[in-house]
Design a protein around this motif. Structure first.
Motif, PDB file in Angstrom:
ATOM      1  N   ARG A 405       0.857  -1.175   0.000  1.00  0.00           N
ATOM      2  CA  ARG A 405       0.000   0.000   0.000  1.00  0.00           C
ATOM      3  C   ARG A 405       0.894   1.226   0.000  1.00  0.00           C
ATOM      4  O   ARG A 405       1.799   1.346   0.822  1.00  0.00           O
ATOM      5  N   TYR A 406       0.627   2.142  -0.895  1.00  0.00           N
ATOM      6  CA  TYR A 406       1.570   3.253  -1.077  1.00  0.00           C
ATOM      7  C   TYR A 406       1.352   4.390  -0.097  1.00  0.00           C
ATOM      8  O   TYR A 406       2.069   5.387  -0.123  1.00  0.00           O
ATOM      9  N   LEU A 407       0.354   4.239   0.772  1.00  0.00           N
ATOM     10  CA  LEU A 407       0.042   5.321   1.690  1.00  0.00           C
ATOM     11  C   LEU A 407       1.279   5.700   2.512  1.00  0.00           C
ATOM     12  O   LEU A 407       1.501   6.848   2.862  1.00  0.00           O
ATOM     13  N   LEU A 408       2.069   4.683   2.838  1.00  0.00           N
ATOM     14  CA  LEU A 408       3.313   4.913   3.565  1.00  0.00           C
ATOM     15  C   LEU A 408       4.461   4.437   2.695  1.00  0.00           C
ATOM     16  O   LEU A 408       4.415   3.346   2.141  1.00  0.00           O
ATOM     17  N   ILE A 409       5.458   5.218   2.602  1.00  0.00           N
ATOM     18  CA  ILE A 409       6.641   4.771   1.877  1.00  0.00           C
ATOM     19  C   ILE A 409       7.730   4.544   2.904  1.00  0.00           C
ATOM     20  O   ILE A 409       7.884   5.339   3.825  1.00  0.00           O
ATOM     21  N   ASN A 410       8.441   3.501   2.775  1.00  0.00           N
ATOM     22  CA  ASN A 410       9.459   3.274   3.784  1.00  0.00           C
ATOM     23  C   ASN A 410      10.793   2.887   3.164  1.00  0.00           C
ATOM     24  O   ASN A 410      10.916   1.862   2.495  1.00  0.00           O
ATOM     25  N   ASN A 411      11.734   3.734   3.402  1.00  0.00           N
ATOM     26  CA  ASN A 411      13.053   3.551   2.802  1.00  0.00           C
ATOM     27  C   ASN A 411      13.723   2.261   3.279  1.00  0.00           C
ATOM     28  O   ASN A 411      14.662   1.772   2.670  1.00  0.00           O
ATOM     29  N   LYS A 412      13.216   1.726   4.394  1.00  0.00           N
ATOM     30  CA  LYS A 412      13.777   0.482   4.912  1.00  0.00           C
ATOM     31  C   LYS A 412      13.692  -0.639   3.877  1.00  0.00           C
ATOM     32  O   LYS A 412      14.499  -1.554   3.873  1.00  0.00           O
ATOM     33  N   ILE A 413      12.646  -0.582   3.028  1.00  0.00           N
ATOM     34  CA  ILE A 413      12.496  -1.625   2.012  1.00  0.00           C
ATOM     35  C   ILE A 413      13.728  -1.666   1.114  1.00  0.00           C
ATOM     36  O   ILE A 413      14.247  -2.731   0.783  1.00  0.00           O
ATOM     37  N   ASN A 414      14.189  -0.493   0.726  1.00  0.00           N
ATOM     38  CA  ASN A 414      15.364  -0.383  -0.152  1.00  0.00           C
ATOM     39  C   ASN A 414      16.565  -1.098   0.472  1.00  0.00           C
ATOM     40  O   ASN A 414      17.152  -2.002  -0.115  1.00  0.00           O
ATOM     41  N   GLN A 415      16.881  -0.670   1.703  1.00  0.00           N
ATOM     42  CA  GLN A 415      18.036  -1.260   2.396  1.00  0.00           C
ATOM     43  C   GLN A 415      17.868  -2.761   2.562  1.00  0.00           C
ATOM     44  O   GLN A 415      18.783  -3.536   2.345  1.00  0.00           O
ATOM     45  N   PHE A 416      16.650  -3.155   2.969  1.00  0.00           N
ATOM     46  CA  PHE A 416      16.403  -4.563   3.219  1.00  0.00           C
ATOM     47  C   PHE A 416      16.623  -5.387   1.953  1.00  0.00           C
ATOM     48  O   PHE A 416      17.283  -6.414   1.973  1.00  0.00           O
ATOM     49  N   HIS A 417      16.028  -4.888   0.856  1.00  0.00           N
ATOM     50  CA  HIS A 417      16.090  -5.658  -0.386  1.00  0.00           C
ATOM     51  C   HIS A 417      17.538  -5.932  -0.777  1.00  0.00           C
ATOM     52  O   HIS A 417      17.897  -7.052  -1.123  1.00  0.00           O
ATOM     53  N   ARG A 418      18.369  -4.869  -0.655  1.00  0.00           N
ATOM     54  CA  ARG A 418      19.770  -5.014  -1.036  1.00  0.00           C
ATOM     55  C   ARG A 418      20.463  -6.034  -0.116  1.00  0.00           C
ATOM     56  O   ARG A 418      21.062  -6.992  -0.573  1.00  0.00           O
ATOM     57  N   SER A 419      20.283  -5.844   1.207  1.00  0.00           N
ATOM     58  CA  SER A 419      21.001  -6.722   2.126  1.00  0.00           C
ATOM     59  C   SER A 419      20.462  -8.145   2.079  1.00  0.00           C
ATOM     60  O   SER A 419      21.198  -9.112   2.259  1.00  0.00           O
ATOM     61  N   PHE A 420      19.167  -8.290   1.816  1.00  0.00           N
ATOM     62  CA  PHE A 420      18.564  -9.620   1.721  1.00  0.00           C
ATOM     63  C   PHE A 420      19.214 -10.393   0.571  1.00  0.00           C
ATOM     64  O   PHE A 420      19.656 -11.532   0.725  1.00  0.00           O
ATOM     65  N   CYS A 421      19.300  -9.750  -0.567  1.00  0.00           N
ATOM     66  CA  CYS A 421      19.864 -10.421  -1.738  1.00  0.00           C
ATOM     67  C   CYS A 421      21.350 -10.717  -1.503  1.00  0.00           C
ATOM     68  O   CYS A 421      21.846 -11.793  -1.856  1.00  0.00           O
ATOM     69  N   GLU A 422      22.032  -9.758  -0.869  1.00  0.00           N
ATOM     70  CA  GLU A 422      23.463  -9.952  -0.600  1.00  0.00           C
ATOM     71  C   GLU A 422      23.698 -11.074   0.393  1.00  0.00           C
ATOM     72  O   GLU A 422      24.527 -11.953   0.193  1.00  0.00           O
ATOM     73  N   ALA A 423      22.918 -11.035   1.505  1.00  0.00           N
ATOM     74  CA  ALA A 423      23.073 -12.049   2.552  1.00  0.00           C
ATOM     75  C   ALA A 423      22.877 -13.428   1.960  1.00  0.00           C
ATOM     76  O   ALA A 423      23.574 -14.386   2.311  1.00  0.00           O
ATOM     77  N   MET A 424      21.932 -13.511   1.066  1.00  0.00           N
ATOM     78  CA  MET A 424      21.632 -14.789   0.468  1.00  0.00           C
ATOM     79  C   MET A 424      22.785 -15.263  -0.412  1.00  0.00           C
ATOM     80  O   MET A 424      23.053 -16.453  -0.518  1.00  0.00           O
ATOM     81  N   LEU A 425      23.454 -14.280  -1.040  1.00  0.00           N
ATOM     82  CA  LEU A 425      24.586 -14.620  -1.913  1.00  0.00           C
ATOM     83  C   LEU A 425      25.754 -15.168  -1.099  1.00  0.00           C
ATOM     84  O   LEU A 425      26.338 -16.191  -1.419  1.00  0.00           O
ATOM     85  N   THR A 426      26.053 -14.438  -0.003  1.00  0.00           N
ATOM     86  CA  THR A 426      27.223 -14.810   0.804  1.00  0.00           C
ATOM     87  C   THR A 426      26.887 -15.921   1.796  1.00  0.00           C
ATOM     88  O   THR A 426      27.731 -16.718   2.159  1.00  0.00           O
ATOM     89  N   GLY A 427      25.634 -15.937   2.274  1.00  0.00           N
ATOM     90  CA  GLY A 427      25.237 -16.818   3.369  1.00  0.00           C
ATOM     91  C   GLY A 427      25.182 -18.314   2.984  1.00  0.00           C
ATOM     92  O   GLY A 427      25.203 -18.696   1.851  1.00  0.00           O
TER      93      GLY A 427
END
Lengths: 427, 427
Positions: A405-427
């Motif tokens: 829902r776009y009512l709230l925008i949260n920059n945390k998604i950006n950071q999370f997405h990057r670290s999630f994909c990275e963690a998965m690569l290295t983890g």
């Protein structure tokens, strides 16, 4: 989880801080406590409107049973007048308006009437993929077969007629499709259908004897440039007698959406067109419709009074905020690497595609969950942000999505997405 | 009919002019329009309570979805505390409380889960005759077999155990009885069951593997001398572990009754005892329970505050009026020649027997209607008084009855009854 959770998975505007429309709430407050009729600090037209609504209620109290089980006749009349105005004069009839406890309940009642057969004779419903996230379970619980027709992301989630034909043929192998479910503006895609598409869908439904179930609850929140909501009813009525007087159509609307956003009150209606009177009788699903959501429905169709100026001001403020947020959220999501999002034209959701690396999909498989569900779980656990997994919207293919829902925008998604994909690569 | 119609057939107190409880309405008004939190003309504890309720709602708005689909946890908790107090300390658990859209809807949802089989394997429900007038149709619509057990007028409408055994045996010939429906205090009879009877019914249900469906919506309006409401839950809990931990019991309650009388708000709950958790899950019947009737439920369990004095005063005034009216109405009906009425001990109805001369019964047969329906039709046409025909309450025998809410007494019934019987004699 002891983090503060931000839920952006459901379309609940008040929860996210969108204010209610003052006029609606003021009038309802007076109806509940009529001593406020004397309260000079409340605008005169608020009190006059409340008196008018109280006069509709038996014994002048919102505590009396609704005079008929499908709704107060005056509310049916107001809604039919609203529809007639909305559709540029195409007549709507009060007796075709059935008040429901939210649009979902109305749909559920109607689906129950469609249910019959089993195996190859089971009733099937053509259902868009993606669809509203509550729909697959509702169909299942009602004992209806879901016949999926895909909406294609690369076509901006438009309805594709060839796909409808394919889906129908495929469905006929295992059940008897008797209805087509349409979500316009699309939930969760935000796609708004044009007149040409609607005409084609109606012809397709007519040829194949399908009842049209038009979920049109987001009609009041179209913000896409040069886009406008056109109702199935209006188009049907303008296609000539053969269609206008025979095609069975049910349209669902609700006060949970757009600038009203009154999800908690559970108010909605269905307009039934060309439906057999015997079937209409069966749509009485409670001994008596709750009175307060009916009043809210009545109040959500603006009338010209003094407070109307404030009403309009509040509406415009909310609409401006929503469309700006939608635009910002879209830009934001498209900037996140590994995400891409089709422009939405209406409704509360954005439905971005999340590009997950193959090793992550493997990881999810190993854990026995769907990859988009894993993604959403981690986003909730690590950042306290609750988004909806695309598979809840019935999307089963390898393109993963989240409902946001776009009512709230949260920059945390950006950071999370990057670290999630990275963690998965290295983890 | 252009006469003014007086409807005394349904139990709708506000329609008949009974005022709502101020505290409930004041708090709800503030919840709807929180600007009223600043309104000094409203009592402080009203505003404090409203703030407390708003804090329960997501985003502080009654317009947000209920946090869980079966109800706001705080409301479940309040209701369970009310039940625990009512039952003298027998614990009620919040997770056993399921908020419903009126008690009828709750019953309908539960009955749906019981439905299975057809012919001799169809689920049957032991049902009192007379019973609430909406029940026979509800059972029929749900696909359940009605297994009638008679209540005997000459025994003041008490439950008769021999009759239960007879009914069960008779029912087993054509279906599979799986539940017994109890109305206590009885609708429409006003009979209040004592502990001994309740124990016997529970043993009977246990022996025969019947789920007990206890409609206890009139628990708050017992006015019979030395009579008190005892809940099935309380008795069950005090019958020892064998019963207390195994017997499946569902109790239904509502805000439509007694001194609350908020029929239009459609608020109710069921307490489910010893019900399988998997079944409990299926009781989530809407995506989200409406918020306002939940708040009304919360408010209808009095708490000690300043306004509590007024609350109690209003309750007592209403209760006194109701019990006086019941007494006067009973005396009145028993004075009408050709009518006789058992004393009622609770609830909104009197259920007098109407002694119709044989020639009238013949007349009705000739016209193809039931004699009690003919009587009610004529009463409506000639005097504008709408009472309920006993056959609506499932009473099929030759003793004709009418269902009459005692909130209003109308001397016209006396005149009508005499002239009706006379006209029929001469006509």
């Amino acid at each position: 989880i002891d983090k503060h959770v931000i839920d952006v998975s459901s379309g609940d505007p008040h929860k996210a801080g969108m204010p209610p429309i003052s006029f609606i709430r003021q009038v309802m407050a007076v109806c509940l406590y009529p001593e406020l009729l004397k309260e000079k600090s409340l605008p005169l037209d608020v009190r006059q409107r409340a008196q008018k609504l109280l006069d509709m209620c038996s014994g002048g109290s919102v505590g009396s049973y609704s005079t008929t089980s499908i709704g107060l006749p005056e509310v049916q009349k107001s809604i039919s007048e609203f529809i007639t105005r909305r559709d540029g004069g195409v007549l709507s009839h009060p007796e075709d308006i059935i008040l429901t406890i939210g649009s979902q309940k109305g749909l559920s009642v109607f689906l129950n009437l469609l249910t019959s057969g089993e195996g190859k004779t089971q009733t099937g419903v053509l259902t868009p993929m993606p669809c509203p996230h509550t729909l697959p379970m509702l169909l299942d619980m009602t004992g209806l077969a879901l016949v999926p027709y895909r909406l294609f992301e690369e076509q901006g989630w438009a309805v594709n007629l060839d796909e409808l034909h394919r889906a129908l043929e495929a469905g006929r192998v295992h059940c008897e499709p008797k209805a087509i479910y349409i979500s316009n503006p699309g939930n969760p895609t935000g796609y708004v259908q044009d007149r040409e598409t609607i005409e084609k869908v109606i012809r397709f439904a007519a040829t194949n004897c399908l009842i049209i179930l038009a979920e049109e609850v987001h009609q009041g929140s179209v913000y896409g440039q040069d886009k406008e909501f056109i109702s199935y009813k209006k188009v049907l009525s303008e296609m000539g007698k053969t269609y206008a007087e025979t095609m069975e159509l049910v349209s669902f609307h609700s006060i949970s959406t757009a600038y009203i956003g009154e999800c908690g009150l559970r108010g909605g209606y269905m307009e039934v067109v060309n439906i057999d009177p015997a079937v209409k009788k069966c749509l009485n699903f409670t001994p008596s419709a709750p009175v307060l959501p009916q009043l809210a429905l009545e109040l959500s169709t603006p009338q010209l009074t003094v407070t109307f100026v404030l009403f309009l001001k509040e509406i415009h403020h909310i609409e401006d905020t929503l469309s700006q947020n939608a635009k910002r959220a879209l830009e934001f999501l498209n900037r996140v690497e590994g995400m891409s999002c089709q422009p939405s034209m209406a409704g509360p959701f954005l439905y971005p595609r999340v590009h997950l690396p193959p090793h992550m999909v493997e990881e999810a498989k190993r854990l026995g969950v769907k990859a988009d569900v894993l993604y959403c779980q981690r986003l909730l656990e690590e950042e306290g942000i609750c988004v909806g997994a695309g598979c809840e919207n019935g999307q089963e293919d390898k393109n993963y999505h989240i409902r946001h829902r776009y009512l709230l925008i949260n920059n945390k998604i950006n950071q999370f997405h990057r670290s999630f994909c990275e963690a998965m690569l290295t983890g």
